[in-house]
Design a protein around this motif. Structure first.
Motif, PDB file in Angstrom:
ATOM      1  N   ARG A 100       0.834  -1.213   0.000  1.00 46.03           N
ATOM      2  CA  ARG A 100       0.000   0.000   0.000  1.00 46.03           C
ATOM      3  C   ARG A 100       0.859   1.249   0.000  1.00 46.03           C
ATOM      4  NH1 ARG A 100      -3.125  -3.031   3.716  1.00 46.03           N
ATOM      5  NH2 ARG A 100      -2.348  -1.802   5.486  1.00 46.03           N
ATOM      6  N   ILE A 101       1.950   1.207   0.721  1.00 42.19           N
ATOM      7  CA  ILE A 101       2.863   2.355   0.753  1.00 42.19           C
ATOM      8  C   ILE A 101       3.526   2.535  -0.606  1.00 42.19           C
ATOM      9  CG2 ILE A 101       4.970   3.280   1.787  1.00 42.19           C
ATOM     10  CD1 ILE A 101       4.161   1.882   4.371  1.00 42.19           C
ATOM     11  N   LYS A 102       3.877   1.385  -1.256  1.00 41.54           N
ATOM     12  CA  LYS A 102       4.467   1.470  -2.599  1.00 41.54           C
ATOM     13  C   LYS A 102       3.497   2.130  -3.572  1.00 41.54           C
ATOM     14  CE  LYS A 102       6.398  -2.234  -4.178  1.00 41.54           C
ATOM     15  NZ  LYS A 102       6.565  -3.670  -4.465  1.00 41.54           N
ATOM     16  N   ASP A 103       2.222   1.819  -3.415  1.00 43.17           N
ATOM     17  CA  ASP A 103       1.208   2.396  -4.306  1.00 43.17           C
ATOM     18  C   ASP A 103       0.940   3.862  -3.998  1.00 43.17           C
ATOM     19  OD1 ASP A 103       0.990  -0.056  -5.498  1.00 43.17           O
ATOM     20  OD2 ASP A 103      -0.745  -0.685  -4.295  1.00 43.17           O
ATOM     21  N   ALA A 104       1.177   4.253  -2.757  1.00 42.12           N
ATOM     22  CA  ALA A 104       0.955   5.659  -2.347  1.00 42.12           C
ATOM     23  C   ALA A 104       2.171   6.124  -1.558  1.00 42.12           C
ATOM     24  CB  ALA A 104      -0.312   5.779  -1.500  1.00 42.12           C
ATOM     25  N   PRO A 105       3.241   6.524  -2.260  1.00 41.18           N
ATOM     26  CA  PRO A 105       4.487   6.910  -1.569  1.00 41.18           C
ATOM     27  C   PRO A 105       4.285   8.060  -0.587  1.00 41.18           C
ATOM     28  CG  PRO A 105       4.795   6.704  -3.949  1.00 41.18           C
ATOM     29  CD  PRO A 105       3.329   6.639  -3.697  1.00 41.18           C
ATOM     30  N   ASN A 106       5.193   8.095   0.397  1.00 38.21           N
ATOM     31  CA  ASN A 106       5.200   9.168   1.402  1.00 38.21           C
ATOM     32  C   ASN A 106       3.867   9.257   2.140  1.00 38.21           C
ATOM     33  OD1 ASN A 106       7.846   9.885   0.575  1.00 38.21           O
ATOM     34  ND2 ASN A 106       6.952  11.060  -1.128  1.00 38.21           N
ATOM     35  N   THR A 107       3.444   8.103   2.661  1.00 37.22           N
ATOM     36  CA  THR A 107       2.192   8.051   3.407  1.00 37.22           C
ATOM     37  C   THR A 107       2.388   8.611   4.809  1.00 37.22           C
ATOM     38  OG1 THR A 107       1.557   6.094   2.176  1.00 37.22           O
ATOM     39  CG2 THR A 107       0.338   6.526   4.199  1.00 37.22           C
ATOM     40  N   HIS A 108       1.406   9.419   5.239  1.00 37.62           N
ATOM     41  CA  HIS A 108       1.451  10.019   6.580  1.00 37.62           C
ATOM     42  C   HIS A 108       0.322   9.463   7.421  1.00 37.62           C
ATOM     43  CE1 HIS A 108       4.420  13.378   6.552  1.00 37.62           C
ATOM     44  NE2 HIS A 108       4.279  13.246   5.238  1.00 37.62           N
ATOM     45  N   GLU A 109       0.553   9.471   8.748  1.00 36.05           N
ATOM     46  CA  GLU A 109      -0.539   9.221   9.688  1.00 36.05           C
ATOM     47  C   GLU A 109      -0.200   9.900  11.002  1.00 36.05           C
ATOM     48  OE1 GLU A 109      -1.188   5.157  10.641  1.00 36.05           O
ATOM     49  OE2 GLU A 109       0.876   4.740  11.212  1.00 36.05           O
ATOM     50  N   ILE A 110      -1.226  10.355  11.694  1.00 38.31           N
ATOM     51  CA  ILE A 110      -1.067  10.955  13.017  1.00 38.31           C
ATOM     52  C   ILE A 110      -1.572   9.943  14.033  1.00 38.31           C
ATOM     53  CG2 ILE A 110      -1.678  12.866  14.532  1.00 38.31           C
ATOM     54  CD1 ILE A 110      -0.013  13.765  12.224  1.00 38.31           C
ATOM     55  N   ARG A 111      -0.725   9.633  15.022  1.00 39.41           N
ATOM     56  CA  ARG A 111      -1.098   8.608  16.002  1.00 39.41           C
ATOM     57  C   ARG A 111      -0.544   8.993  17.364  1.00 39.41           C
ATOM     58  NH1 ARG A 111       0.188   2.526  14.440  1.00 39.41           N
ATOM     59  NH2 ARG A 111      -1.421   3.049  12.922  1.00 39.41           N
ATOM     60  N   THR A 112      -1.253   8.577  18.411  1.00 37.74           N
ATOM     61  CA  THR A 112      -0.775   8.778  19.781  1.00 37.74           C
ATOM     62  C   THR A 112       0.150   7.621  20.153  1.00 37.74           C
ATOM     63  OG1 THR A 112      -2.834   9.881  20.400  1.00 37.74           O
ATOM     64  CG2 THR A 112      -1.440   9.101  22.188  1.00 37.74           C
ATOM     65  N   LEU A 113       1.395   7.938  20.515  1.00 45.25           N
ATOM     66  CA  LEU A 113       2.384   6.925  20.913  1.00 45.25           C
ATOM     67  C   LEU A 113       2.794   7.142  22.356  1.00 45.25           C
ATOM     68  CD1 LEU A 113       4.649   6.864  17.714  1.00 45.25           C
ATOM     69  CD2 LEU A 113       2.683   5.410  18.247  1.00 45.25           C
ATOM     70  N   SER A 114       3.538   6.157  22.885  1.00 45.01           N
ATOM     71  CA  SER A 114       4.015   6.238  24.279  1.00 45.01           C
ATOM     72  C   SER A 114       5.504   5.948  24.312  1.00 45.01           C
ATOM     73  CB  SER A 114       3.292   5.221  25.175  1.00 45.01           C
ATOM     74  OG  SER A 114       1.902   5.444  25.158  1.00 45.01           O
ATOM     75  N   ASP A 115       6.223   6.654  25.166  1.00 45.23           N
ATOM     76  CA  ASP A 115       7.642   6.335  25.347  1.00 45.23           C
ATOM     77  C   ASP A 115       7.778   5.211  26.374  1.00 45.23           C
ATOM     78  OD1 ASP A 115       7.276   7.470  27.841  1.00 45.23           O
ATOM     79  OD2 ASP A 115       8.135   9.411  27.251  1.00 45.23           O
ATOM     80  N   LYS A 116       9.011   4.853  26.706  1.00 49.27           N
ATOM     81  CA  LYS A 116       9.267   3.719  27.598  1.00 49.27           C
ATOM     82  C   LYS A 116       8.667   3.930  28.976  1.00 49.27           C
ATOM     83  CE  LYS A 116      13.070   0.802  29.242  1.00 49.27           C
ATOM     84  NZ  LYS A 116      14.542   0.589  29.207  1.00 49.27           N
ATOM     85  N   ASN A 117       8.559   5.200  29.405  1.00 50.85           N
ATOM     86  CA  ASN A 117       8.039   5.514  30.731  1.00 50.85           C
ATOM     87  C   ASN A 117       6.521   5.727  30.731  1.00 50.85           C
ATOM     88  OD1 ASN A 117      10.654   5.439  31.868  1.00 50.85           O
ATOM     89  ND2 ASN A 117      11.024   7.555  31.116  1.00 50.85           N
ATOM     90  N   GLY A 118       5.880   5.521  29.590  1.00 44.77           N
ATOM     91  CA  GLY A 118       4.416   5.659  29.521  1.00 44.77           C
ATOM     92  C   GLY A 118       3.941   7.056  29.147  1.00 44.77           C
ATOM     93  N   GLY A 119       4.876   7.942  28.891  1.00 45.42           N
ATOM     94  CA  GLY A 119       4.479   9.292  28.482  1.00 45.42           C
ATOM     95  C   GLY A 119       3.918   9.298  27.069  1.00 45.42           C
ATOM     96  N   LYS A 120       2.757   9.881  26.911  1.00 42.22           N
ATOM     97  CA  LYS A 120       2.090   9.871  25.610  1.00 42.22           C
ATOM     98  C   LYS A 120       2.415  11.146  24.824  1.00 42.22           C
ATOM     99  CE  LYS A 120      -1.794   7.038  27.160  1.00 42.22           C
ATOM    100  NZ  LYS A 120      -1.328   5.851  26.418  1.00 42.22           N
ATOM    101  N   PHE A 121       2.468  11.001  23.537  1.00 41.14           N
ATOM    102  CA  PHE A 121       2.695  12.159  22.659  1.00 41.14           C
ATOM    103  C   PHE A 121       2.057  11.879  21.307  1.00 41.14           C
ATOM    104  CE2 PHE A 121       6.298   9.328  22.104  1.00 41.14           C
ATOM    105  CZ  PHE A 121       6.483   9.302  20.726  1.00 41.14           C
ATOM    106  N   MET A 122       1.744  12.956  20.585  1.00 44.38           N
ATOM    107  CA  MET A 122       1.179  12.843  19.235  1.00 44.38           C
ATOM    108  C   MET A 122       2.328  12.784  18.243  1.00 44.38           C
ATOM    109  SD  MET A 122      -2.031  12.662  19.604  1.00 44.38           S
ATOM    110  CE  MET A 122      -2.509  12.810  17.879  1.00 44.38           C
ATOM    111  N   ALA A 123       2.289  11.785  17.385  1.00 41.68           N
ATOM    112  CA  ALA A 123       3.371  11.577  16.435  1.00 41.68           C
ATOM    113  C   ALA A 123       2.862  11.686  15.005  1.00 41.68           C
ATOM    114  CB  ALA A 123       4.008  10.214  16.653  1.00 41.68           C
TER     115      ALA A 123
END
Length: 517
Positions: free
Chosen positions: A92-115
């Protein structure tokens, strides 16, 4: 970017890491957290490479995310846990290069951030997909700033709408979404009544105006309609004239979602404008009445001047026949004087003269002209001028089956002004009037041997109040010829001038003939 497969395998296993190679260069030069995921084989095995920004972002060592399975946990992407899902994802990425997404992630200590996660494909030397590049930016602060800015913009917008001195109505699909306080006030509603106004159509006083306004909105290329005036209906039933500016509203995908209608009450402004127009029309009528008064005064002065000369002539006349003729002339002038006062009373509400046209046979009209002209014989002879009236042969037709439509009073004014001017500005020589017809017109020619009119002034002598430069020694107001021109035009005729300074002038009046079988 072409990357050798064996080089990548060696580097991913920790060998030759100090050497300068394309992969390390790409990782180290990246200004954001970056991971390289191998595509050629399922990477449940170790093989994921990350830069220091990546490990710093998640607060972990590179060994903790050196496989696809471990990386999928960090990125909260369960699809990568399965080899087939990963291949489909990469496709799917090959068919649509440079795909973006916004997602909430967590670091090792559980701190959340928008990526902000961006996926792209890196090919090897054979131009085959080799690596999946994953770059991650922590956009928590950016999104928070954007959200704060959005909220601040909304706050300012609503503050502007609520405090705007003009009415604002927001609509969607013909329904009222909201009205600001100024709109409610203009329409006579209290703030608590805003929910009672649901359909925009109910606010318009006249359906025709509403439909025209709607059509203009729909046909507007830029989605803006300005300066439309329509009557709106207040809550109490009173009508209020409003001037509208409408702006089409679009959503993020470019779809129309409604209109912002901005308007103001121009009822008093319109009343003031109409009052000003009424006053202007009144002033114009007064100006016209004054101009007509000046023209009547001018004509009356001419009549009195002729009467005075006729009185002097009668006093010096020898023989009862000549005395009687002069007394008759005086009586005719008195009758004309009375007629002018009657004309002043017959002017219409606009201050203009009302003309009363009647058809006359050509010969009858010529006889009428002759009678008018004859009253000027005495004044002309008193100045020692050769004076005469001549019925010339017709040109291109005899006029026997024709009539002419004239207002006798107005035509008499025309003749007396031409004759008075001719006599006034002729010191010696003659004043002659010829009458004849051509195929289309009854023609009157008034010829004199007076001072003449300079060529550069001949067009202006028909202007009200204008006097030629060489006429300054003779009393006058410059109204006579403007009166003549006005009367000729009222008869749908034409007037022409031929003049040579020092030799005299010829005024030619053409009145249209009407053929009667």
């Amino acid at each position: 970017m072409g990357i050798d497969k064996h080089t990548y395998q060696a580097q991913s296993q920790g060998r030759d890491r100090n050497e300068i190679d394309p992969i390390n260069m790409a990782l180290n030069m990246s200004r954001v957290a970056t991971a390289f995921v191998p595509i050629s084989s399922y990477s449940g095995h170790e093989g994921v490479m990350v830069n220091k920004l990546f490990t710093d972002l998640f607060g972990c060592d590179s060994d903790e995310i050196n496989s696809v399975v471990r990386l999928s946990c960090v990125l909260r992407n369960d699809q990568w846990r399965d080899e087939l899902e990963l291949k489909n994802y990469i496709q799917r990425i090959k068919d649509a290069p440079n795909t973006h997404e916004i997602r909430t992630l967590s670091d090792k200590n559980g701190g959340k951030f928008m990526a902000d996660i961006e996926y792209s494909i890196i090919s090897n030397n054979d131009d085959e997909p080799f690596l999946l590049s994953v770059t991650i930016r922590n956009v928590t602060e950016e999104l928070q700033k954007a959200e704060d800015l959005r909220r601040e913009s909304e706050r300012r917008l609503f503050d502007f709408i609520n405090k705007a001195p003009f009415g604002i109505i927001l609509t969607s699909d013909g329904l009222v979404i909201s009205l600001n306080p100024a709109a409610l006030k203009i329409l006579g509603y209290a703030e608590g009544d805003s929910m009672a106004i649901r359909e925009t159509g109910s606010l318009y006083a006249y359906k025709e105006e509403r439909d025209i306004f709607k059509e203009r909105l729909e046909n507007s290329d830029d989605g803006i309609v300005d300066g439309v005036r329509v009557y709106m209906k207040r809550k109490d039933g009173e009508l209020v004239l409003c001037s509208f500016t409408a702006v089409r509203q679009m959503n993020n995908t470019g779809e129309e979602i409604g209109y912002a209608l901005m308007f103001r009450d121009v009822t008093q402004e319109e009343e003031a404008r109409r009052l000003e127009l009424t006053l202007a029309e009144t002033r114009q009528r007064e100006i016209i009445r004054q101009e007509n008064h000046d023209k009547y005064t001018h004509d009356i002065a001419n009549i009195i001047s002729v009467m005075r000369l006729q009185v002097y002539s009668a006093m010096n006349a020898v023989g009862s026949e000549k005395v009687l003729k002069n007394i008759q002339g005086i009586a005719e002038q008195i009758n004309r004087l009375y007629d002018y006062f009657q004309l002043d009373c017959k002017s219409d509400s606009e201050g203009q003269i009302s003309y009363h046209f009647n058809e006359m046979k050509v010969e009858s009209a010529i006889q009428f002209f002759k009678n008018v002209v004859s009253s000027y014989e005495g004044p002309a002879q008193e100045k020692g001028l050769n004076f005469g009236f001549q019925r010339k042969e017709n040109i291109e037709g005899n006029g026997k089956n024709c009539v002419v439509s004239i207002d006798k009073n107005a035509t008499e004014r025309l003749l007396t002004n031409l004759l008075n001017n001719a006599i006034k500005y002729t010191i010696e020589g003659s004043v002659l009037m010829d009458v004849y017809t051509d195929s289309d017109n009854l023609i009157i020619e008034c010829k004199d041997t007076g001072c003449g009119i300079p060529k550069n002034e001949q067009k202006r002598v028909f202007e009200s109040g204008y006097r030629a430069a060489n006429s300054s020694r003779t009393e006058g107001k410059g109204l006579g010829l403007s009166i003549v021109k006005e009367i000729v035009e009222a008869h749908k005729g034409k007037i022409e001038l031929q003049s040579t300074p020092g030799e005299g002038s010829t005024f030619t009046v053409k009145l249209p003939l009407i053929v009667r079988e």
